[in-house]
Design an enzyme around this catalytic site. Structure first.
Site, PDB file in Angstrom:
ATOM      1  N   SER A  68       0.831  -1.198   0.000  1.00 39.56           N
ATOM      2  CA  SER A  68       0.000   0.000   0.000  1.00 39.56           C
ATOM      3  C   SER A  68       0.871   1.255   0.000  1.00 39.56           C
ATOM      4  O   SER A  68       1.725   1.422  -0.859  1.00 39.56           O
ATOM      5  CB  SER A  68      -0.948  -0.035   1.204  1.00 39.56           C
ATOM      6  OG  SER A  68      -1.996   0.879   1.057  1.00 39.56           O
ATOM      7  N   ASP A 181      -5.210  -3.648  -3.002  1.00 39.20           N
ATOM      8  CA  ASP A 181      -4.295  -3.368  -1.893  1.00 39.20           C
ATOM      9  C   ASP A 181      -3.818  -4.652  -1.214  1.00 39.20           C
ATOM     10  O   ASP A 181      -4.618  -5.459  -0.734  1.00 39.20           O
ATOM     11  CB  ASP A 181      -5.022  -2.483  -0.884  1.00 39.20           C
ATOM     12  CG  ASP A 181      -4.085  -1.859   0.130  1.00 39.20           C
ATOM     13  OD1 ASP A 181      -3.107  -2.510   0.519  1.00 39.20           O
ATOM     14  OD2 ASP A 181      -4.337  -0.709   0.533  1.00 39.20           O
TER      15      ASP A 181
END
Length: 548
Positions: A68, A181
């Site tokens: 991320s 993610d």
């Protein structure tokens, strides 16, 4: 003679091989250090400060893994950017320029194409195998739920996928699969560093045990619930880390991008706190290791600014898909709100075509408009309005210049009504303190002249100082996917004709709030009451900065 030369040559070759082997053996005694950067949105800026602490204390970074937001910092560092470069980017970049909120959304609320293109310019279109420091970004295959550590293809695309929070950003297609993610399955991917062959693994987690949380806040509860669900994955993966660093970011909001400098400081402090523990682990692997401070060179300030500007131009030139957008405005000439919608982008490019309704029987009503605008050049709005109390339609134009040093210039003209035109210059933050902001607006208006009336007798000039008081200082409160910073406001407007001193004061009081959607898109909303010299009250609604 030939035998002697041959023998000498063979001996030399053996010596070279022995020396090479000895060199390789010596090289192998030096432990390979991997840095693993976890996700955490805006709190991920703390990774920049942590890297600075490692460099200052001579702790090497031989390979780097990110999830991320951690993948953004990791990717830039792996590409050769310095701590100073990344700090400059984090504290000065307007991230909202890189993201778009198209309506209706497809796959996610925020389109992340702009940030991928921005990163691609910063990374010079590099693929993973072209990076000076080995790097992997962790993603999750949305179709299968399996995690994957990307090390092939464009780095910018891999980072885009690794930061694509489901629902917020659309999934990113790589090959025939779609990825999101990596934090969904692997918030701190120390296991990836172990698979890469690292001897020492330094992992950074941006989640911690929450002390005395406020359970009345929905976002606190949601975050702690998500942490609880991911705890099993996190414990398994971080167990492979030799050192686990947890910066003191607590419950600071993941959307507080304006606090980049604060997060960087927290990361630096955390790095210093764990330095001796890291050194102990490395020395256990190699007692002779020398910790020599270093700095990754990166780019000079001028070079870096040129790269960023080139990246911003790339994003600005991106075609945007045909979009439906809501419209919220306030007519400052006649003090009434307008709501509506418009279609823009796609075949319309930077033009917009739409409808608004103004809540004023004399000067509002139904309105169709065509506008054009770009952030760096300002905007032009042409409209035709049919007011309930007027027989003929009203034509008008509004021009807004680009904001320069917090100064905004605006001009309007309408073909009917008491006021024919108005020009204003507004500086919203002449004085800017943590608990109070003072602004000033200068306005010149032209009344529609009556028969044989001299033009100078139609001119009005107004000065409007305003103060906003923030009871909670610079603290922003998370409300859903937004941050709010409430305030009380007070202001005075002093208006007089140019040809004679005939002061017409009015007082305005009310409340308002700064609002940052997803920590970006700064908008100011206010609601107040304005009392003129005759004690007549007018409700005023203000909205500035809203853009999608």
């Amino acid at each position: 003679m030939m035998h002697r030369k041959t023998a000498v040559s063979l001996l030399a070759a053996v010596l070279i091989l022995c020396l090479a082997g000895a060199g390789a053996a010596a090289k192998q005694t030096r432990p390979t250090v991997a840095l693993v950067l976890g996700g955490g949105s805006a709190r991920g800026f703390s990774h920049i400060g942590l890297i600075k602490a490692l460099e200052e204390n001579g702790i090497p970074i031989d390979m780097i893994v990110g999830t991320s937001m951690g993948s953004i910092v990791a990717g830039l560092y792996a590409a050769g950017y310095s701590v100073e470069n990344m700090e400059q980017l984090a504290t000065h970049l307007d991230t909202s320029k890189l993201l778009d909120i198209p309506l209706p959304p497809t796959g996610g609320v925020v389109d992340s194409t702009g940030i991928q293109q921005f990163l691609d310019v910063l990374l010079d279109g590099k693929t993973y195998d072209q990076l000076p420091i080995p790097f992997k970004s962790v993603v999750v295959n949305l179709g299968t739920g399996r995690e994957l550590a990307l090390d092939e293809g464009l780095v910018s695309v891999g980072i885009q996928a690794s930061m694509s929070i489901p629902g917020v950003f659309p999934p990113v297609q790589i090959g025939d699969a779609y990825y999101v993610d990596g934090g969904l399955k692997n918030q701190v991917p120390a296991n990836v560093a172990a698979d890469m062959g690292a001897d020492v693994i330094i992992a950074v987690s941006l989640e911690k045990d929450y002390e005395n949380p406020d359970y009345r806040r929905i976002m606190n509860n949601l975050r702690m619930s998500l942490t609880a669900m991911l705890e099993g994955y996190t414990e398994i993966n971080t167990a492979m880390a030799d050192v686990l660093i947890v910066p003191d970011v607590g419950l600071d909001s993941s959307w507080e991008f304006q606090k980049a400098a604060y997060f960087i400081e927290q990361g630096y402090a955390a790095g210093l706190q764990y330095v001796e523990q890291i050194k102990t682990v490395i020395l256990a692997k190699d007692p002779t290791f020398q910790f020599r401070p270093y700095r990754q060179d990166g780019y000079s300030t001028t070079e870096f600014q040129e790269i960023v500007q080139r990246a911003e131009r790339r994003v600005a030139s991106l075609p945007k898909r045909f979009t439906f957008k809501p419209e919220f405005q306030f007519d400052s000439d006649y003090n009434f709100p307008k709501i509506g919608f418009k279609f823009t982008h796609g075949p319309l490019a930077w033009f917009g075509l739409g409808y608004r309704y103004g809540f004023d029987p004399d000067n509002g009503g139904h309105e169709v408009f065509v506008d054009w605008g770009r952030a760096q050049w300002g905007s032009v709005d042409l409209f035709v309005r049919q007011s309930p109390n007027r027989e003929r339609p009203t034509l008008g134009v509004a021009v807004t210049g680009p904001e320069w040093e917090k100064l905004m210039l605006e001009a309007t003209y309408v073909s009917q009504g008491d006021k024919a035109w108005q020009v204003s210059a507004t500086s919203s933050k002449l004085l800017d303190y943590s608990r109070a902001v003072a602004g000033l607006s200068l306005r010149v208006s032209g009344l529609r002249p009556e028969e044989d009336q001299p033009i100078q007798d139609t001119l009005l000039v107004a000065l409007s100082p305003q103060v906003q008081v923030y009871p909670w200082g610079e603290e922003h409160f998370p409300v859903g996917f937004a941050l709010v910073r409430p305030y009380f406001l007070g202001g005075v407007t002093v208006e007089t004709p140019v040809t004679e001193l005939d002061v017409r004061p009015s007082l305005r009081v009310g409340v308002g709030s700064e609002l940052h959607l997803f920590g970006l898109y700064p908008t100011d909303l206010s609601l107040g009451v304005e009392l003129d010299s005759s004690a007549q009250a007018t409700v005023r609604f203000g909205i500035t900065g809203l853009r999608f």
